[in-house]
Each structure stands twice: as C-alpha cells, then as structure tokens.
Scaffold this motif. Sequence first.
Motif, PDB file in Angstrom:
ATOM      1  N   ARG A 188       1.761   5.841 -14.127  1.00 52.85           N
ATOM      2  CA  ARG A 188       2.950   6.675 -13.925  1.00 52.85           C
ATOM      3  C   ARG A 188       2.670   7.788 -12.920  1.00 52.85           C
ATOM      4  O   ARG A 188       3.513   8.096 -12.077  1.00 52.85           O
ATOM      5  CB  ARG A 188       3.411   7.266 -15.268  1.00 52.85           C
ATOM      6  CG  ARG A 188       4.695   8.009 -15.178  1.00 52.85           C
ATOM      7  CD  ARG A 188       5.879   7.088 -14.914  1.00 52.85           C
ATOM      8  NE  ARG A 188       7.064   7.907 -14.679  1.00 52.85           N
ATOM      9  CZ  ARG A 188       7.911   7.719 -13.686  1.00 52.85           C
ATOM     10  NH1 ARG A 188       7.772   6.714 -12.873  1.00 52.85           N
ATOM     11  NH2 ARG A 188       8.934   8.514 -13.519  1.00 52.85           N
ATOM     12  N   ARG A 207       0.575   7.732 -10.397  1.00 55.08           N
ATOM     13  CA  ARG A 207       0.578   7.161  -9.047  1.00 55.08           C
ATOM     14  C   ARG A 207       2.012   6.918  -8.562  1.00 55.08           C
ATOM     15  O   ARG A 207       2.322   7.137  -7.388  1.00 55.08           O
ATOM     16  CB  ARG A 207      -0.205   5.848  -9.016  1.00 55.08           C
ATOM     17  CG  ARG A 207      -1.696   6.053  -9.067  1.00 55.08           C
ATOM     18  CD  ARG A 207      -2.450   4.725  -8.998  1.00 55.08           C
ATOM     19  NE  ARG A 207      -3.501   4.765  -9.996  1.00 55.08           N
ATOM     20  CZ  ARG A 207      -3.638   3.929 -10.999  1.00 55.08           C
ATOM     21  NH1 ARG A 207      -2.813   2.920 -11.156  1.00 55.08           N
ATOM     22  NH2 ARG A 207      -4.623   4.085 -11.856  1.00 55.08           N
ATOM     23  N   GLU A 208       2.856   6.481  -9.464  1.00 61.82           N
ATOM     24  CA  GLU A 208       4.244   6.209  -9.111  1.00 61.82           C
ATOM     25  C   GLU A 208       4.977   7.510  -8.755  1.00 61.82           C
ATOM     26  O   GLU A 208       5.636   7.601  -7.717  1.00 61.82           O
ATOM     27  CB  GLU A 208       4.931   5.519 -10.296  1.00 61.82           C
ATOM     28  CG  GLU A 208       6.353   5.103 -10.042  1.00 61.82           C
ATOM     29  CD  GLU A 208       6.946   4.425 -11.262  1.00 61.82           C
ATOM     30  OE1 GLU A 208       8.084   4.783 -11.612  1.00 61.82           O
ATOM     31  OE2 GLU A 208       6.286   3.573 -11.881  1.00 61.82           O
ATOM     32  N   LYS A 268       3.661   9.082  -5.549  1.00 60.70           N
ATOM     33  CA  LYS A 268       3.575   8.154  -4.405  1.00 60.70           C
ATOM     34  C   LYS A 268       2.117   8.039  -3.952  1.00 60.70           C
ATOM     35  O   LYS A 268       1.787   8.253  -2.795  1.00 60.70           O
ATOM     36  CB  LYS A 268       4.490   8.580  -3.270  1.00 60.70           C
ATOM     37  CG  LYS A 268       5.965   8.552  -3.651  1.00 60.70           C
ATOM     38  CD  LYS A 268       6.837   9.003  -2.514  1.00 60.70           C
ATOM     39  CE  LYS A 268       8.299   8.902  -2.832  1.00 60.70           C
ATOM     40  NZ  LYS A 268       8.828   9.861  -3.785  1.00 60.70           N
TER      41      LYS A 268
END
Length: 100
Positions: free
Chosen positions: A66, A68-69, A72
């Motif tokens: 999450r 990393r998401e 970005k």
Amino acid sequence: MTKQAKFNEVKENLFPILEKYVPVVDRVHGPHHPEFHEVRAIFETMNEKVKANGGNHPDLQQEFLRMREVTKNYTVPGDVCETYDAVFQMLEKIDQAYEA
C-alpha cells in the motif's frame, strides 16, 4: 547479514526518526498533499506491528504494498521540503531492507 538482521538494523536506526518526522510532515504538507495522511496511517500501523513483535520479523507485506502504491514507489513531489524527501527515502530504505 540475514534478512532479519538487516531489517532490524534499519528499523532501529530509522523508526525513531520517522516517529518524529512523519507527524510533522503530515501537519505541514497534508493540506496540499492529502495522500500523506495515508502515508502517516500506514507508517503508524507498521510501527505498532513492529513494536508488538519485539525482535521478530513482523508481517508488513500489505503495508509496504500500500505504501508503494500511495507514494508512487516513493516518488517525491516537486513542491515539498527536504524533510518530506527524507521521510520517503527512509521509508524506501526500510522497504528494501524488509524485502532483501
């Protein structure tokens, strides 16, 4: 160095700094970068899990996915301070140590 030892070393060095920096960055940049509110929430969950597991390797897979998401892949926005940048660098370093 084992995966556990590397993560523990990075965790011991960076989590105390992040505990101080993350709330400040959230307060300063949150109004213009609302995604940082989620970064803070994810970090706080990770920190709780780390503290609850003591010396064991906590399960942080979902939190790092999450993170990393939301970030970005730890891409720093162009209109933020050095502390924001430092927080992302530390989070990425912890992520790399966890995955190593």
